[in-house]
Design a protein around this motif. Structure first.
Motif, PDB file in Angstrom:
ATOM      1  N   ASP A   7       0.762  -1.176  -0.147  1.00  0.00           N
ATOM      2  CA  ASP A   7       0.086  -0.094   0.123  1.00  0.00           C
ATOM      3  C   ASP A   7       0.847   1.342   0.057  1.00  0.00           C
ATOM      4  O   ASP A   7       0.317   2.391   0.133  1.00  0.00           O
ATOM      5  CB  ASP A   7      -0.948  -0.185   1.063  1.00  0.00           C
ATOM      6  CG  ASP A   7      -2.170  -1.017   1.055  1.00  0.00           C
ATOM      7  OD1 ASP A   7      -2.598  -1.316   0.053  1.00  0.00           O
ATOM      8  OD2 ASP A   7      -2.342  -1.632   2.227  1.00  0.00           O
ATOM      9  N   ASP A   8       2.024   1.294   0.047  1.00  0.00           N
ATOM     10  CA  ASP A   8       3.108   2.326   0.253  1.00  0.00           C
ATOM     11  C   ASP A   8       4.406   2.153  -0.255  1.00  0.00           C
ATOM     12  O   ASP A   8       4.761   1.064  -0.434  1.00  0.00           O
ATOM     13  CB  ASP A   8       2.925   2.956   1.541  1.00  0.00           C
ATOM     14  CG  ASP A   8       3.471   2.163   2.746  1.00  0.00           C
ATOM     15  OD1 ASP A   8       3.859   1.019   2.263  1.00  0.00           O
ATOM     16  OD2 ASP A   8       3.190   2.133   3.783  1.00  0.00           O
ATOM     17  N   LEU A   9       5.374   3.142  -0.480  1.00  0.00           N
ATOM     18  CA  LEU A   9       6.493   3.059  -0.690  1.00  0.00           C
ATOM     19  C   LEU A   9       7.058   3.472   0.537  1.00  0.00           C
ATOM     20  O   LEU A   9       6.926   4.395   1.161  1.00  0.00           O
ATOM     21  CB  LEU A   9       7.175   4.060  -1.826  1.00  0.00           C
ATOM     22  CG  LEU A   9       8.267   4.117  -2.246  1.00  0.00           C
ATOM     23  CD1 LEU A   9       8.497   3.941  -3.538  1.00  0.00           C
ATOM     24  CD2 LEU A   9       8.846   5.628  -1.704  1.00  0.00           C
ATOM     25  N   GLY A  32      -2.202   5.873  -2.686  1.00  0.00           N
ATOM     26  CA  GLY A  32      -3.404   6.745  -2.607  1.00  0.00           C
ATOM     27  C   GLY A  32      -3.173   8.269  -2.603  1.00  0.00           C
ATOM     28  O   GLY A  32      -4.194   9.133  -2.886  1.00  0.00           O
ATOM     29  N   ARG A  33      -2.052   8.613  -1.812  1.00  0.00           N
ATOM     30  CA  ARG A  33      -2.179   9.997  -1.494  1.00  0.00           C
ATOM     31  C   ARG A  33      -1.009  10.751  -2.477  1.00  0.00           C
ATOM     32  O   ARG A  33      -0.873  11.913  -2.442  1.00  0.00           O
ATOM     33  CB  ARG A  33      -1.434  10.236  -0.059  1.00  0.00           C
ATOM     34  CG  ARG A  33      -2.559   9.631   0.917  1.00  0.00           C
ATOM     35  CD  ARG A  33      -3.918   9.991   0.945  1.00  0.00           C
ATOM     36  NE  ARG A  33      -3.718  11.407   1.968  1.00  0.00           N
ATOM     37  CZ  ARG A  33      -4.634  12.129   2.052  1.00  0.00           C
ATOM     38  NH1 ARG A  33      -5.884  11.976   1.403  1.00  0.00           N
ATOM     39  NH2 ARG A  33      -4.744  13.076   2.767  1.00  0.00           N
ATOM     40  N   ALA A  81      -1.168   4.599  -7.851  1.00  0.00           N
ATOM     41  CA  ALA A  81      -1.721   5.700  -7.063  1.00  0.00           C
ATOM     42  C   ALA A  81      -3.126   5.746  -7.778  1.00  0.00           C
ATOM     43  O   ALA A  81      -4.071   6.247  -7.110  1.00  0.00           O
ATOM     44  CB  ALA A  81      -0.979   7.075  -7.303  1.00  0.00           C
ATOM     45  N   GLU A  82      -3.370   5.502  -8.954  1.00  0.00           N
ATOM     46  CA  GLU A  82      -4.644   5.540  -9.624  1.00  0.00           C
ATOM     47  C   GLU A  82      -5.643   4.447  -9.296  1.00  0.00           C
ATOM     48  O   GLU A  82      -6.682   4.683  -8.912  1.00  0.00           O
ATOM     49  CB  GLU A  82      -4.518   5.478 -11.126  1.00  0.00           C
ATOM     50  CG  GLU A  82      -3.931   6.642 -11.844  1.00  0.00           C
ATOM     51  CD  GLU A  82      -4.955   7.897 -11.584  1.00  0.00           C
ATOM     52  OE1 GLU A  82      -6.066   7.818 -11.598  1.00  0.00           O
ATOM     53  OE2 GLU A  82      -4.307   9.045 -11.494  1.00  0.00           O
ATOM     54  N   THR A  83      -4.710   3.342  -8.738  1.00  0.00           N
ATOM     55  CA  THR A  83      -5.810   2.235  -8.345  1.00  0.00           C
ATOM     56  C   THR A  83      -6.145   2.432  -6.857  1.00  0.00           C
ATOM     57  O   THR A  83      -7.037   1.615  -6.302  1.00  0.00           O
ATOM     58  CB  THR A  83      -5.022   1.067  -8.474  1.00  0.00           C
ATOM     59  OG1 THR A  83      -3.947   0.959  -7.842  1.00  0.00           O
ATOM     60  CG2 THR A  83      -5.094   0.519 -10.063  1.00  0.00           C
ATOM     61  N   ARG A  84      -5.387   3.237  -6.216  1.00  0.00           N
ATOM     62  CA  ARG A  84      -5.656   3.506  -4.832  1.00  0.00           C
ATOM     63  C   ARG A  84      -6.025   4.822  -4.492  1.00  0.00           C
ATOM     64  O   ARG A  84      -5.948   5.217  -3.225  1.00  0.00           O
ATOM     65  CB  ARG A  84      -4.235   3.103  -3.973  1.00  0.00           C
ATOM     66  CG  ARG A  84      -4.103   1.449  -4.114  1.00  0.00           C
ATOM     67  CD  ARG A  84      -2.899   1.219  -3.349  1.00  0.00           C
ATOM     68  NE  ARG A  84      -2.635  -0.526  -3.321  1.00  0.00           N
ATOM     69  CZ  ARG A  84      -2.046  -1.175  -4.035  1.00  0.00           C
ATOM     70  NH1 ARG A  84      -1.927  -0.586  -5.445  1.00  0.00           N
ATOM     71  NH2 ARG A  84      -2.074  -2.446  -4.098  1.00  0.00           N
TER      72      ARG A  84
END
Length: 171
Positions: free
Chosen positions: A92-94, A111-112, A164-167
């Motif tokens: 979910d993140d880098l 997502g952010r 990012a687009e999917t989340r």
């Protein structure tokens, strides 16, 4: 026995994932930029002292010694500083880290992400490297991943944009 910094540490939330490293060539860019800063500061301080010191021949020698010492210390740490930069792509993140004494670890949720930018100044271009910059909803993030090979930076940028687009979170 000292722990290898690339070895998985179960205490960290990344589990058994391995830190991806930036190119070792980035150490040369880091070294050149920091050397230029030290030399510039030494020249400015030297000029100020020389104009106010009068006839003291020892002062320029002390300044030169201090600048040479700073250059050597900087050169020793440049390669270690670059080895401390790394990232992990998690679900979910880098996760991004840098720093030797004061380690900074930042998690950037996909997502952010608002913008993922690849930049290349003249020095990085000469070395075939790029910097990946992230803009998020938080003004405090300011994450830059320097020293990536150009192809790697562009591929990572494209992958992060897709993630990012999917989340995408509501902003």
């Amino acid at each position: 026995m000292p722990q290898d910094e690339t070895a998985p540490n179960p205490a960290w939330p990344h589990g058994d994932a391995e830190w991806q490293r930036v190119s070792p060539s980035y150490a040369w860019a880091d070294l050149i930029v920091n050397l230029a800063l030290v030399i510039g500061a030494g020249l400015v301080i030297g000029i100020i002292i020389l104009t106010n010191a009068g006839e003291q021949p020892l002062v320029p020698l002390l300044i030169l010694s201090a600048v040479v010492l700073l250059l050597l210390v900087n050169a020793l740490f440049a390669f270690r500083r670059v080895r401390a930069i790394g990232y992990i792509l998690r679900e979910d993140d880098l996760l991004f880290r840098r720093g030797i004494m004061f380690e900074r670890i930042v998690a950037v949720p996909y997502g952010r992400l608002q913008l993922v930018d690849v930049t290349r100044g003249p020095l990085l271009r000469a070395l075939g490297l790029a910097t990946l910059k992230f803009v998020t909803a938080s003004a405090a993030t300011g994450v830059q991943l320097p020293g990536l090979r150009v192809a790697e930076a562009e591929a990572l940028r494209d992958r992060l944009v897709a993630l990012a687009e999917t989340r995408r979170s509501g902003l």
